[in-house]
Design a protein around this motif. Structure first.
Motif, mmCIF file in Angstrom:
data_model
loop_
_atom_site.group_PDB
_atom_site.id
_atom_site.type_symbol
_atom_site.label_atom_id
_atom_site.label_comp_id
_atom_site.label_asym_id
_atom_site.label_seq_id
_atom_site.Cartn_x
_atom_site.Cartn_y
_atom_site.Cartn_z
ATOM 1 N N GLN A 709 6.649 -0.336 10.980
ATOM 2 C CA GLN A 709 6.382 0.948 10.365
ATOM 3 C C GLN A 709 7.644 1.784 10.139
ATOM 4 N N THR A 740 3.539 1.037 6.379
ATOM 5 C CA THR A 740 4.104 1.980 5.414
ATOM 6 C C THR A 740 5.598 2.091 5.684
ATOM 7 N N TYR A 742 9.562 2.919 3.520
ATOM 8 C CA TYR A 742 10.096 3.772 2.463
ATOM 9 C C TYR A 742 11.266 3.053 1.814
ATOM 10 N N ASN A 828 2.591 -2.486 0.575
ATOM 11 C CA ASN A 828 2.099 -1.117 0.691
ATOM 12 C C ASN A 828 3.267 -0.164 0.437
ATOM 13 N N GLY A 829 3.354 0.341 -0.776
ATOM 14 C CA GLY A 829 4.497 1.175 -1.139
ATOM 15 C C GLY A 829 5.352 0.445 -2.150
#
Length: 842
Positions: A709, A740, A742, A828-829
């Motif tokens: 994460q 998740t 970035y 995811n992202g």
């Protein structure tokens, strides 16, 4: 609950499958007696010992494709394709070479096929004993039942590497070849049967598994014969598999594994039994699987005499391996290696003597197996004969302790009894202890030659060695090595203080398992954010081949950098490549490239920065890629948080960077991980060097894989065949999870300076494409279209479609169980601000 399950093999071919049994920890113990006493279950041929080579047992020369390797590769690949976890497939080692078969013909007896570590470690009986004057005496011993015993003591047994499944898991196997099995009315078939335990010490869980392989010919496959499965097994003609639901068990425990050849319904059969107890009594005791071979043609007379388990000292079998009895420790399936950081157990290996009506210790023993593909290092096995220490029913037994993996014969095979403690008081404690056993008895004492073996002094300061003479070299990068001769006759303490000398440079791996150990492998620093430890980086020559070990399935043994559990701020700055000479002490080293670059491992660490390395690279064997490609990354962060990977050049020959958290595997394990920063790195793919053995193909290259994460990944140049990889599951356990992460920051001027939390000395500024802005990452296949996709994985990522998300279309990832995920690599992202300036990176 059923005390066992029966499977009927209706053909010569063997089927593969996984069936979860109904046995639990409360299984009935009533059935154990019939298995422990074969004579009570069926008519049993008395044990036989022959001292001359019987007619018709000379094995064919194995030529062309290696039978053992080919069978293992086929089983592993097909199992993965069909959703079967390769952890549950315990493969044979590669078959004897033509030269080895020829040598056995000339000598008149077999030689065990392993001649150096890594090897399966434990007890093995080959039908070889030491006669007068050290002469090798081959025999044949037949029995209908085998018993392997493991009584753990002290700290028990703990593994310490990531390969295959768990940082601490390992396997225990009772293995032997059931000979002269009858199928469809024809006798003479051979099957390798394995009674296996996988153990996970961190979560205190045990799994029971049995495997059966066809050893009846050099192909391992009797094509053209139909097979039948009443349970929908997937079809492989080498292999049958059964897995029992795991159950909890804590150290110390005593384990007995039985394999019994018997007659059921007039057919040959084999029954697998486990008997497990702890301080509070019985935990599990029952036959957990019975396999019946289809021995009869219609209307044929039922069999009355069971087939034998055979140890044959004269010749290799038709599959090109030894017929022997083995109780061994190895990696947790798939041909893997386990590095044991702790080993403390008493071992027994016995056969059923029908004339005596009892189990007896094998006539002789070696401390390494000859059929098994899974291996271990970090364990020394000596032997003893004290009645007070022997497992029940044995007169001679193995003594397994932490220490150098010295391969040798045991009782009636050259080595004296006993295990002598040698305590090493070494400063710094990070040193490696390289021991070489010096003996001159060909074959029966140390096998053929004396292998130098390096053991990390961090694992233990007390070794228990077989009496004899050893050379000991204590060494550590940037310290002068110290070499001395050990005469191991009685307990002794050896004190060694290494003298620092930066002219030595890096010539060993650098490991630390606590903050206090970091200083010894650092130039300077105190471990604070403003005065970090700076690790050694001054390699001047390849590391010794003692650190370039690989097992038969090309699982490496040593990482170059290994930090575990550290929290002090630490910089691996301008890292060396940790280039190491490949050991050619035994197969497969002679068939691999002459050098490689060792991995960087970081487990459960925080505040580590890997900075500005000029060349992070290295190749990986194609067969060490199961089950979820953990084994094929140059840099691995596991269950680690708040770290920084910045400014490095990854020119991987396999796969580059992996960050993943722990998970739940029978219970939570090291579930931390995440909040790491990956910035300013270049990821490219390099063709692996030529090799006789297959290395991981160029097409399999991956730049970044994440399974944790809240990592931040931006301003990287990613030009590997598959750029980034993230599945909706935990890489460790396989449980579903939507992470998740970035993949960019808001677009902003490149001149703005950022800092990763905890790293105030490392400014993150500028653009990887030398443009005026910073934001996301440069992806080489951003701009691919339907008419011109990524040629390696079919990804289509046209300009202007955000977020960038690798979107591979031609690759699938098999997740073990009923589900298969088609890979969307950044699941995811994704990158909402990819760098698209047409600037070539130099």
């Amino acid at each position: 609950m059923r005390p066992w399950k029966v499977r009927t093999l209706l053909s010569i071919a063997i089927v593969i499958g996984v069936v979860f049994g109904t046995l639990g920890v409360a299984a009935s113990t009533a059935a154990i007696g019939s298995v422990a006493s074969p004579a009570a279950a069926s008519a049993v041929t008395p044990s036989e010992v022959a001292t001359s080579s019987p007619a018709g047992t000379v094995s064919p020369t194995v030529s062309g494709t290696n039978a053992g390797s080919a069978a293992a590769a086929a089983a592993l690949a097909t199992a993965q394709t069909n959703g079967v976890n390769p952890r549950d497939i315990f493969v044979p080692r590669p078959s004897a070479s033509t030269a080895q078969v020829s040598e056995s013909h000339d000598l008149g007896y077999v030689t065990p096929l392993y001649d150096a570590a890594p090897a399966p470690s434990g007890l093995a009986y080959y039908g070889l004993s030491e006669g007068t004057g050290g002469k090798v005496v081959p025999t044949i011993l037949n029995t209908t039942s085998l018993l392997g015993q493991v009584d753990t003591t002290g700290t028990g047994i703990v593994g310490n590497d990531l390969f295959q499944s768990s940082p601490d898991s390992f396997g225990i196997q009772l293995n032997a070849v059931q000979t002269n099995v009858t199928l469809f009315g024809q006798s003479g078939y051979s099957f390798w049967t394995q009674n296996v335990v996988e153990y996970y010490p961190t979560t205190d869980f045990m799994v029971l598994i049995d495997n059966i392989w066809n050893f009846s010919s050099t192909t391992g496959d009797l094509a053209g014969n139909p097979f039948y499965s009443s349970n929908g097994y997937n079809e492989i003609s080498y292999y049958y598999d059964e897995v029992i639901v795991p159950f909890p068990v804590e150290y110390p425990w005593d384990l007995s594994l039985y394999m019994n050849s018997t007659i059921l319904d007039g057919r040959d059969a084999v029954t697998f039994t486990a008997d497990l107890s702890g301080p509070s009594g019985t935990i599990f005791s029952a036959p957990y699987d019975t396999v019946i071979f289809n021995s009869l043609n219609p209307d044929e007379t039922p069999l009355t005499t069971p087939s034998n388990y055979t140890a044959n000292g004269f010749t290799y079998n038709a599959f090109g391996l030894t017929n022997d009895f083995e109780l061994i420790f190895g990696g947790p399936g798939g041909g893997s290696n386990a590095d044991l950081s702790s080993a403390d157990a008493i071992l027994g290996l016995s056969y059923w003597n029908a004339k005596a009506g009892a189990y007896e210790s094998t006539p002789s023993a070696y401390n390494y197996g000859g059929e098994t593909g899974e291996t271990v290092v970090g364990a020394n096995v000596a032997w003893g004969s004290s009645p007070s220490a022997a497992p029940p029913g044995t007169t001679k037994y193995g003594i397994m302790t932490t220490g150098p993996t010295v391969m040798r014969g045991l009782w009636n095979a050259g080595a004296g009894g006993g295990a002598v403690q040698v305590r090493l008081n070494v400063t710094p404690v990070n040193a490696f202890d390289v021991l070489t056993a010096l003996n001159d008895t060909l074959l029966l004492e140390n096998f053929v030659y004396s292998q130098p073996y390096a053991e990390s002094n961090l694992y233990t300061s007390a070794f228990y060695l077989t009496p004899g003479v050893y050379t000991l070299t204590v060494e550590l990068s940037n310290y002068n090595p110290v070499t001395l001769t050990l005469h191991v006759e009685s307990a002794q303490t050896v004190t060694v203080h290494l003298r620092q000398n930066y002219a030595q440079g890096i010539y060993t791996p650098i490991w630390a398992f606590s903050n206090s150990q970091l200083a010894a492998i650092s130039y300077y620093g105190t471990g604070t954010a403003t005065n970090p430890y700076v690790l050694y980086n001054n390699q001047v020559a390849p590391l010794s081949s003692v650190f370039g070990l690989y097992n038969d399935y090309v699982f490496p043994v040593y990482p170059g950098v290994f930090l575990s559990g550290t929290t002090a701020t630490t910089y691996l700055l301008h890292a060396s490549t940790f280039t190491t000479a490949t050991s050619d002490f035994q197969y497969p080293g002679i068939d691999l490239p002459q050098t490689n670059q060792l991995q960087f491992w970081f487990w459960g660490v925080s505040h580590v920065a890997v900075l500005d390395a000029a060349d992070i690279t290295g190749w990986f064997g194609e067969t060490a890629w199961y089950p979820l490609v953990w084994d094929s990354f140059n840099v691995v962060f596991y269950a680690s948080s708040h770290n920084l990977i910045a400014g490095n050049n990854f020119a991987t020959e396999g796969q580059a960077l992996l960050l993943f958290s722990g998970g739940t595997l029978f219970g939570p394990i090291n579930v931390g991980g995440g909040n790491n920063t990956i910035w300013g790195n270049v990821f490219t793919q390099v063709v692996a060097p030529e090799s006789t053995l297959a290395l991981l193909p160029f097409d399999y290259g991956i730049g970044i894989e994440l399974a944790e994460q809240d990592d931040l990944i931006y301003n990287n140049w990613v030009a590997t065949p598959t750029t980034a990889f993230m599945l909706p599951l935990n890489d460790y356990s396989g449980d579903a999870f939507l992470y998740t992460d970035y993949w960019n920051i808001p677009v902003q001027p490149a001149s703005i300076v950022h800092y990763a939390s905890g790293f105030p000395l490392v400014p993150l500024t500028g653009s990887i494409v030398h443009g005026p802005v910073q934001g996301g990452n440069y992806w080489w296949d951003y701009g691919t279209t339907v008419t011109s996709p990524n040629p390696y994985n079919g990804a289509v990522n046209p300009y202007g479609v955000l977020p960038y998300d690798e979107n591979a279309t031609t690759l699938t990832v098999d997740i073990y169980g009923p589900s298969y995920y088609y890979a969307t690599y950044i699941y995811n992202g994704g990158d909402y601000a990819p760098l698209t300036l047409p600037v070539h990176h130099h």
